[in-house]
Design a protein around this motif. Sequence first.
Motif, PDB file in Angstrom:
ATOM      1  N   THR A 166       0.843  -1.181   0.000  1.00  0.00           N
ATOM      2  CA  THR A 166       0.000   0.000   0.000  1.00  0.00           C
ATOM      3  C   THR A 166       0.891   1.247   0.000  1.00  0.00           C
ATOM      4  O   THR A 166       2.096   1.145  -0.238  1.00  0.00           O
ATOM      5  CB  THR A 166      -0.978  -0.044   1.199  1.00  0.00           C
ATOM      6  OG1 THR A 166      -1.847   1.071   1.123  1.00  0.00           O
ATOM      7  CG2 THR A 166      -0.253  -0.049   2.534  1.00  0.00           C
ATOM      8  N   LEU A 171      -0.521  -0.572   9.200  1.00  0.00           N
ATOM      9  CA  LEU A 171      -1.801  -0.297   9.857  1.00  0.00           C
ATOM     10  C   LEU A 171      -1.586   0.661  11.032  1.00  0.00           C
ATOM     11  O   LEU A 171      -0.715   0.422  11.875  1.00  0.00           O
ATOM     12  CB  LEU A 171      -2.413  -1.608  10.361  1.00  0.00           C
ATOM     13  CG  LEU A 171      -3.675  -1.482  11.223  1.00  0.00           C
ATOM     14  CD1 LEU A 171      -4.835  -0.920  10.405  1.00  0.00           C
ATOM     15  CD2 LEU A 171      -4.046  -2.833  11.824  1.00  0.00           C
ATOM     16  N   TRP A 175      -5.118   6.563  12.985  1.00  0.00           N
ATOM     17  CA  TRP A 175      -4.735   7.389  11.840  1.00  0.00           C
ATOM     18  C   TRP A 175      -5.376   8.769  11.972  1.00  0.00           C
ATOM     19  O   TRP A 175      -6.502   8.880  12.389  1.00  0.00           O
ATOM     20  CB  TRP A 175      -5.174   6.697  10.547  1.00  0.00           C
ATOM     21  CG  TRP A 175      -4.905   7.493   9.316  1.00  0.00           C
ATOM     22  CD1 TRP A 175      -5.790   8.230   8.605  1.00  0.00           C
ATOM     23  CD2 TRP A 175      -3.644   7.627   8.648  1.00  0.00           C
ATOM     24  NE1 TRP A 175      -5.169   8.824   7.536  1.00  0.00           N
ATOM     25  CE2 TRP A 175      -3.850   8.473   7.537  1.00  0.00           C
ATOM     26  CE3 TRP A 175      -2.367   7.127   8.890  1.00  0.00           C
ATOM     27  CZ2 TRP A 175      -2.820   8.827   6.663  1.00  0.00           C
ATOM     28  CZ3 TRP A 175      -1.351   7.465   8.027  1.00  0.00           C
ATOM     29  CH2 TRP A 175      -1.578   8.307   6.930  1.00  0.00           C
ATOM     30  N   LEU A 197     -11.725   1.426  10.736  1.00  0.00           N
ATOM     31  CA  LEU A 197     -10.581   1.799   9.901  1.00  0.00           C
ATOM     32  C   LEU A 197     -10.992   2.730   8.766  1.00  0.00           C
ATOM     33  O   LEU A 197     -12.148   2.769   8.357  1.00  0.00           O
ATOM     34  CB  LEU A 197      -9.920   0.544   9.312  1.00  0.00           C
ATOM     35  CG  LEU A 197      -9.262  -0.412  10.294  1.00  0.00           C
ATOM     36  CD1 LEU A 197      -8.660  -1.597   9.540  1.00  0.00           C
ATOM     37  CD2 LEU A 197      -8.180   0.278  11.121  1.00  0.00           C
ATOM     38  N   GLU A 198     -10.013   3.452   8.254  1.00  0.00           N
ATOM     39  CA  GLU A 198     -10.209   4.329   7.090  1.00  0.00           C
ATOM     40  C   GLU A 198     -10.601   3.443   5.897  1.00  0.00           C
ATOM     41  O   GLU A 198     -10.092   2.342   5.729  1.00  0.00           O
ATOM     42  CB  GLU A 198      -8.879   5.072   6.845  1.00  0.00           C
ATOM     43  CG  GLU A 198      -8.932   6.167   5.809  1.00  0.00           C
ATOM     44  CD  GLU A 198      -8.479   5.682   4.453  1.00  0.00           C
ATOM     45  OE1 GLU A 198      -9.034   6.175   3.467  1.00  0.00           O
ATOM     46  OE2 GLU A 198      -7.592   4.824   4.390  1.00  0.00           O
ATOM     47  N   MET A 201      -8.279   1.359   3.727  1.00  0.00           N
ATOM     48  CA  MET A 201      -7.490   0.330   4.410  1.00  0.00           C
ATOM     49  C   MET A 201      -8.323  -0.922   4.699  1.00  0.00           C
ATOM     50  O   MET A 201      -7.767  -1.999   4.894  1.00  0.00           O
ATOM     51  CB  MET A 201      -6.944   0.909   5.724  1.00  0.00           C
ATOM     52  CG  MET A 201      -5.709   0.207   6.244  1.00  0.00           C
ATOM     53  SD  MET A 201      -4.359   0.285   5.036  1.00  0.00           S
ATOM     54  CE  MET A 201      -2.994  -0.288   6.013  1.00  0.00           C
ATOM     55  N   LYS A 204      -7.759  -4.048   2.480  1.00  0.00           N
ATOM     56  CA  LYS A 204      -6.405  -4.586   2.674  1.00  0.00           C
ATOM     57  C   LYS A 204      -6.322  -5.389   3.978  1.00  0.00           C
ATOM     58  O   LYS A 204      -5.750  -6.484   4.011  1.00  0.00           O
ATOM     59  CB  LYS A 204      -5.374  -3.455   2.659  1.00  0.00           C
ATOM     60  CG  LYS A 204      -5.347  -2.746   1.315  1.00  0.00           C
ATOM     61  CD  LYS A 204      -4.299  -1.677   1.211  1.00  0.00           C
ATOM     62  CE  LYS A 204      -4.399  -0.958  -0.130  1.00  0.00           C
ATOM     63  NZ  LYS A 204      -4.275  -1.845  -1.295  1.00  0.00           N
ATOM     64  N   MET A 205      -6.932  -4.854   5.033  1.00  0.00           N
ATOM     65  CA  MET A 205      -6.895  -5.568   6.302  1.00  0.00           C
ATOM     66  C   MET A 205      -7.867  -6.757   6.289  1.00  0.00           C
ATOM     67  O   MET A 205      -7.604  -7.790   6.917  1.00  0.00           O
ATOM     68  CB  MET A 205      -7.217  -4.619   7.459  1.00  0.00           C
ATOM     69  CG  MET A 205      -6.234  -3.458   7.620  1.00  0.00           C
ATOM     70  SD  MET A 205      -4.455  -3.867   7.436  1.00  0.00           S
ATOM     71  CE  MET A 205      -4.211  -5.131   8.690  1.00  0.00           C
ATOM     72  N   VAL A 221       1.102  -6.088   5.850  1.00  0.00           N
ATOM     73  CA  VAL A 221       0.802  -4.875   5.078  1.00  0.00           C
ATOM     74  C   VAL A 221       2.058  -4.030   5.125  1.00  0.00           C
ATOM     75  O   VAL A 221       2.551  -3.695   6.213  1.00  0.00           O
ATOM     76  CB  VAL A 221      -0.381  -4.086   5.678  1.00  0.00           C
ATOM     77  CG1 VAL A 221      -0.583  -2.788   4.908  1.00  0.00           C
ATOM     78  CG2 VAL A 221      -1.650  -4.911   5.613  1.00  0.00           C
ATOM     79  N   ASP A 223       4.696  -0.870   3.042  1.00  0.00           N
ATOM     80  CA  ASP A 223       4.729   0.320   2.192  1.00  0.00           C
ATOM     81  C   ASP A 223       5.425  -0.009   0.880  1.00  0.00           C
ATOM     82  O   ASP A 223       6.646  -0.184   0.834  1.00  0.00           O
ATOM     83  CB  ASP A 223       5.466   1.446   2.927  1.00  0.00           C
ATOM     84  CG  ASP A 223       5.299   2.798   2.235  1.00  0.00           C
ATOM     85  OD1 ASP A 223       4.924   2.815   1.043  1.00  0.00           O
ATOM     86  OD2 ASP A 223       5.547   3.820   2.886  1.00  0.00           O
TER      87      ASP A 223
END
Length: 247
Positions: A166, A171, A175, A197-198, A201, A204-205, A221, A223
């Motif tokens: 991502t 995570l 955030w 969560l946003e 995200m 992905k989670m 997860v 970068d």
Amino acid sequence: AFCQDMAYLRWVGIKPVVVHGGGPQISAALKEKGIASEFKGGLRVTTKETIGIVRDVLRNQISESLAQMISEAGGDPIVLSGEDSHLFRAEKTYLDTDDGQVDIGFVGEVTSVNPRIVLDALNKGKIPVISTVAPGIDGELYNVNADLAAAAAAVAFGAAKLMVLTDVAGLYSNWPNLDSLVSEITAAELEQMLPGLESGMIPKMQACLQAVVGGVPKAHVIDGRTPHSILLEIFTQSGVGTLVLPN
């Protein structure tokens, strides 16, 4: 750097499988044709007209580009999609809202995976590069979320780990507080966090959760903007990003 990592992993005996989406590239291709991108609940509304463009961009633009760079790095890629040899099978998804279910077109969720074509490719030393469109039992083609498709694939292939790339460090429990980066979390803890969560995200989670619940020993997860973050995660003791473990 990502493609070099794929070639290197194969060279040292690890068998990577690449599963990708392509939201920005699809939006750009639609804009070029004068078609506005519409999203509902974070999902792209996909019409009969746009599903063909989605398929073309994913396979002929992104997969081919990745395969070329993997090849230049010394790997032996093979381009596949969910349509090949019944690799993915999907069911139409409806968006759940307070007013009931909303039809968002040709958007689906992977319900079954036939790993044979991928396992055969891996046994021949190849690096599969898989784009995420999938046929349904109704004969229609569906646009499926790449993160969740990757999780379903990881479970079906018996993968040792799922790695989700991502554009953040991992995570965050709070955030955008950068000090709230979570280095390790269990499936049960993640399940509790998911609803808050946003939106970007969440899939992905969800993918990480789906993978470890399905038997994949670890999910990460990381970068993807950090050069060689995949190698850092695999080959350093501390690793990078967020590690999701079964309960």
